[in-house]
Design an enzyme around this catalytic site. Structure first.
Site, mmCIF file in Angstrom:
data_model
loop_
_atom_site.group_PDB
_atom_site.id
_atom_site.type_symbol
_atom_site.label_atom_id
_atom_site.label_comp_id
_atom_site.label_asym_id
_atom_site.label_seq_id
_atom_site.Cartn_x
_atom_site.Cartn_y
_atom_site.Cartn_z
ATOM 1 N N SER A 3 10.398 0.205 -6.768
ATOM 2 C CA SER A 3 10.717 -0.211 -5.404
ATOM 3 C C SER A 3 12.062 -0.923 -5.410
ATOM 4 O O SER A 3 12.525 -1.375 -6.462
ATOM 5 C CB SER A 3 9.628 -1.168 -4.902
ATOM 6 O OG SER A 3 10.077 -1.922 -3.784
ATOM 7 N N TYR B 139 3.905 -8.310 -4.527
ATOM 8 C CA TYR B 139 4.421 -6.944 -4.609
ATOM 9 C C TYR B 139 5.708 -6.896 -5.419
ATOM 10 O O TYR B 139 5.866 -6.069 -6.325
ATOM 11 C CB TYR B 139 4.659 -6.428 -3.188
ATOM 12 C CG TYR B 139 5.126 -5.004 -3.075
ATOM 13 C CD1 TYR B 139 6.479 -4.712 -2.931
ATOM 14 C CD2 TYR B 139 4.217 -3.956 -3.063
ATOM 15 C CE1 TYR B 139 6.913 -3.402 -2.803
ATOM 16 C CE2 TYR B 139 4.646 -2.644 -2.932
ATOM 17 C CZ TYR B 139 6.000 -2.380 -2.790
ATOM 18 O OH TYR B 139 6.441 -1.080 -2.659
HETATM 19 P P1 NAP Z 1 0.679 4.543 1.289
HETATM 20 O O1 NAP Z 1 1.139 5.368 2.425
HETATM 21 O O2 NAP Z 1 -0.059 3.268 1.549
HETATM 22 O O3 NAP Z 1 -0.217 5.462 0.277
HETATM 23 C C1 NAP Z 1 -0.784 4.850 -0.846
HETATM 24 C C2 NAP Z 1 -1.620 5.877 -1.584
HETATM 25 O O4 NAP Z 1 -2.216 5.238 -2.722
HETATM 26 C C3 NAP Z 1 -2.768 6.421 -0.751
HETATM 27 O O5 NAP Z 1 -3.053 7.748 -1.150
HETATM 28 C C4 NAP Z 1 -3.929 5.514 -1.155
HETATM 29 O O6 NAP Z 1 -5.140 6.167 -0.911
HETATM 30 C C5 NAP Z 1 -3.643 5.356 -2.644
HETATM 31 N N1 NAP Z 1 -4.237 4.161 -3.274
HETATM 32 C C6 NAP Z 1 -4.084 2.866 -2.925
HETATM 33 N N2 NAP Z 1 -4.769 2.071 -3.774
HETATM 34 C C7 NAP Z 1 -5.381 2.891 -4.679
HETATM 35 C C8 NAP Z 1 -6.234 2.675 -5.802
HETATM 36 N N3 NAP Z 1 -6.616 1.448 -6.171
HETATM 37 N N4 NAP Z 1 -6.655 3.764 -6.492
HETATM 38 C C9 NAP Z 1 -6.284 5.011 -6.125
HETATM 39 N N5 NAP Z 1 -5.475 5.279 -5.073
HETATM 40 C C10 NAP Z 1 -5.034 4.220 -4.365
HETATM 41 O O7 NAP Z 1 1.915 4.137 0.380
HETATM 42 P P2 NAP Z 1 3.359 4.842 0.244
HETATM 43 O O8 NAP Z 1 4.310 4.242 1.211
HETATM 44 O O9 NAP Z 1 3.170 6.323 0.194
HETATM 45 O O10 NAP Z 1 3.768 4.291 -1.194
HETATM 46 C C11 NAP Z 1 3.420 4.995 -2.374
HETATM 47 C C12 NAP Z 1 4.044 4.232 -3.526
HETATM 48 O O11 NAP Z 1 5.451 4.057 -3.270
HETATM 49 C C13 NAP Z 1 3.498 2.820 -3.705
HETATM 50 O O12 NAP Z 1 3.474 2.499 -5.087
HETATM 51 C C14 NAP Z 1 4.532 1.944 -2.990
HETATM 52 O O13 NAP Z 1 4.548 0.629 -3.503
HETATM 53 C C15 NAP Z 1 5.784 2.676 -3.327
HETATM 54 N N6 NAP Z 1 6.923 2.444 -2.442
HETATM 55 C C16 NAP Z 1 6.804 2.669 -1.104
HETATM 56 C C17 NAP Z 1 7.942 2.488 -0.295
HETATM 57 C C18 NAP Z 1 7.927 2.712 1.185
HETATM 58 O O14 NAP Z 1 8.896 2.275 1.845
HETATM 59 N N7 NAP Z 1 6.906 3.335 1.741
HETATM 60 C C19 NAP Z 1 9.153 2.111 -0.872
HETATM 61 C C20 NAP Z 1 9.200 1.856 -2.252
HETATM 62 C C21 NAP Z 1 8.074 2.044 -3.023
HETATM 63 P P3 NAP Z 1 -6.514 5.315 -0.660
HETATM 64 O O15 NAP Z 1 -6.125 4.059 0.079
HETATM 65 O O16 NAP Z 1 -7.387 6.244 0.129
HETATM 66 O O17 NAP Z 1 -7.066 5.038 -2.032
HETATM 67 C C1 GCO Z 2 8.410 -4.446 2.696
HETATM 68 C C2 GCO Z 2 8.320 -2.974 2.424
HETATM 69 C C3 GCO Z 2 8.975 -2.657 1.089
HETATM 70 C C4 GCO Z 2 8.859 -1.172 0.832
HETATM 71 C C5 GCO Z 2 9.505 -0.798 -0.447
HETATM 72 C C6 GCO Z 2 10.976 -1.041 -0.451
HETATM 73 O O1 GCO Z 2 7.458 -5.013 3.245
HETATM 74 O O2 GCO Z 2 9.464 -5.010 2.355
HETATM 75 O O3 GCO Z 2 6.965 -2.546 2.430
HETATM 76 O O4 GCO Z 2 8.367 -3.383 0.080
HETATM 77 O O5 GCO Z 2 7.540 -0.781 0.771
HETATM 78 O O6 GCO Z 2 8.874 -1.325 -1.558
HETATM 79 O O7 GCO Z 2 11.525 -0.406 -1.592
#
Ligand code: NAP
Ligand code: GCO
Length: 269
Positions: free
Chosen positions: A149, A162
């Site tokens: 992230s 986080y």
């Molecule tokens: P999301 O929309 O909340 O999806 C999260 C996924 O993980 C869902 O499929 C959820 O399904 C699953 N999950 C959560 N807890 C779990 C567990 N204990 N065991 C198995 N599955 C689990 O999140 P996202 O935005 O796609 O993010 C995916 C990854 O990218 C995360 O690691 C997040 O920190 C990272 N990330 C996101 C962003 C952003 O801006 N969105 C930016 C940087 C990094 P269930 O809840 O049904 O289990």
């Molecule tokens: C927040 C956001 C971020 C993104 C991502 C950024 O609350 O600041 O959720 O944490 O998820 O991780 O890279």
């Protein structure tokens, strides 16, 4: 002379993408499937796993879903055995994508809430990687991609657990690189910027008066690309890091953030 594009193909490989019932994980799983990999994915809720399997099938991809909580080591060990039984092999490629966030001011966050975030975002990648690495070593190759992230590099209010977890995940990435590079395992990270998924929906929802969420406008002003990222923006980087095209890339975090980490932010007009 082989064509360089062949090095991006994943034919014959089994890829596990954790948390791929929607969001970033689903996009990455689709990308790896389009590149030829057989896809295994998991999440915690059976109905979402079934719905996601239907989604992948409609997209013409071979994907097998499993209900598994990545914070539970026994479930993860069973997951790996189920993958081997269903797809013929334990994963050649692992994407540690499953993750949660809790946006709570640090001194209002309970230790249990802290532990839930760290267990999912840092300990679970350790658990799943530990389960996958032995068979990768036996095979003589492996790819691990940890979804880090911007919070692996920067802090902000209310995301202490986080950010700590994602900072740790960057260092776990470097440590797996260090410990298993000689076994021809490449472990790298992808650091998404601000991506439009259910996880960030609260930061983008319209205000009562119909105006944009202040954080939405803030992020757009801090991003040179002047937009939120989409899960599709992560598909190409994931295929690169999962493929032979990146065999000499190890311990690296590839930021896919529209330039936000490089930019002080738009000057006030
Ligand atoms: P999301 O929309 O909340 O999806 C999260 C996924 O993980 C869902 O499929 C959820 O399904 C699953 N999950 C959560 N807890 C779990 C567990 N204990 N065991 C198995 N599955 C689990 O999140 P996202 O935005 O796609 O993010 C995916 C990854 O990218 C995360 O690691 C997040 O920190 C990272 N990330 C996101 C962003 C952003 O801006 N969105 C930016 C940087 C990094 P269930 O809840 O049904 O289990
Ligand atoms: C927040 C956001 C971020 C993104 C991502 C950024 O609350 O600041 O959720 O944490 O998820 O991780 O890279």
């Amino acid at each position: 002379m082989t064509n360089v594009l062949d090095s991006f193909r994943l034919d014959g490989k089994v890829a596990l993408v954790t948390g791929a019932t929607y969001g970033i994980g689903m996009a990455i799983a689709e990308a790896l499937g389009q590149a030829g990999a057989k896809i295994a994915f998991n999440a915690r809720h059976a109905e979402k796993v079934a719905a996601a399997e239907a989604h992948y099938r409609e997209a013409g991809l071979e994907a097998k879903g499993f209900v598994c909580d990545v914070t539970d080591e026994a479930q993860v060990v069973e997951l790996l055995n189920n993958i081997e039984h269903a797809l013929g092999s334990k994963p050649d490629i692992l994407v540690n994508n499953a993750g949660i966030i809790k946006r709570i001011p640090m001194c209002e966050m309970s230790v249990d809430e802290w532990r839930q975030v760290v267990d999912t975002d840092l300990t679970a990648p350790f658990i799943v990687s530990k389960a996958c690495i032995p068979s990768m070593v036996e095979k003589g190759h492996g790819k691990i991609i940890n979804i880090c992230s911007m919070m692996s590099e920067l802090g902000r209010e209310t995301v202490s657990a986080y950010a700590a977890a994602k900072g740790g995940l960057k260092m776990l990435t470097r440590n797996i690189c260090s410990e298993f590079g000689e076994a021809n395992i490449q472990c790298n990270g992808i650091g998404p910027g601000y991506i439009a998924t259910p996880q960030t929906a609260p930061l983008r929802e319209r205000q009562a008066d119909g105006s944009r969420h202040p954080f939405d406008a803030f992020i757009v002003s801090k991003t040179p690309a002047a937009r939120w990222g989409t899960p599709e923006d992560l598909m190409g980087p994931a295929v690169f890091l999962a493929s032979d095209a990146s065999n000499f890339v190890n311990g690296h975090v590839l930021y896919v953030d529209g330039g936000i980490l490089a930019y002080i932010g738009k000057q006030p007009q």
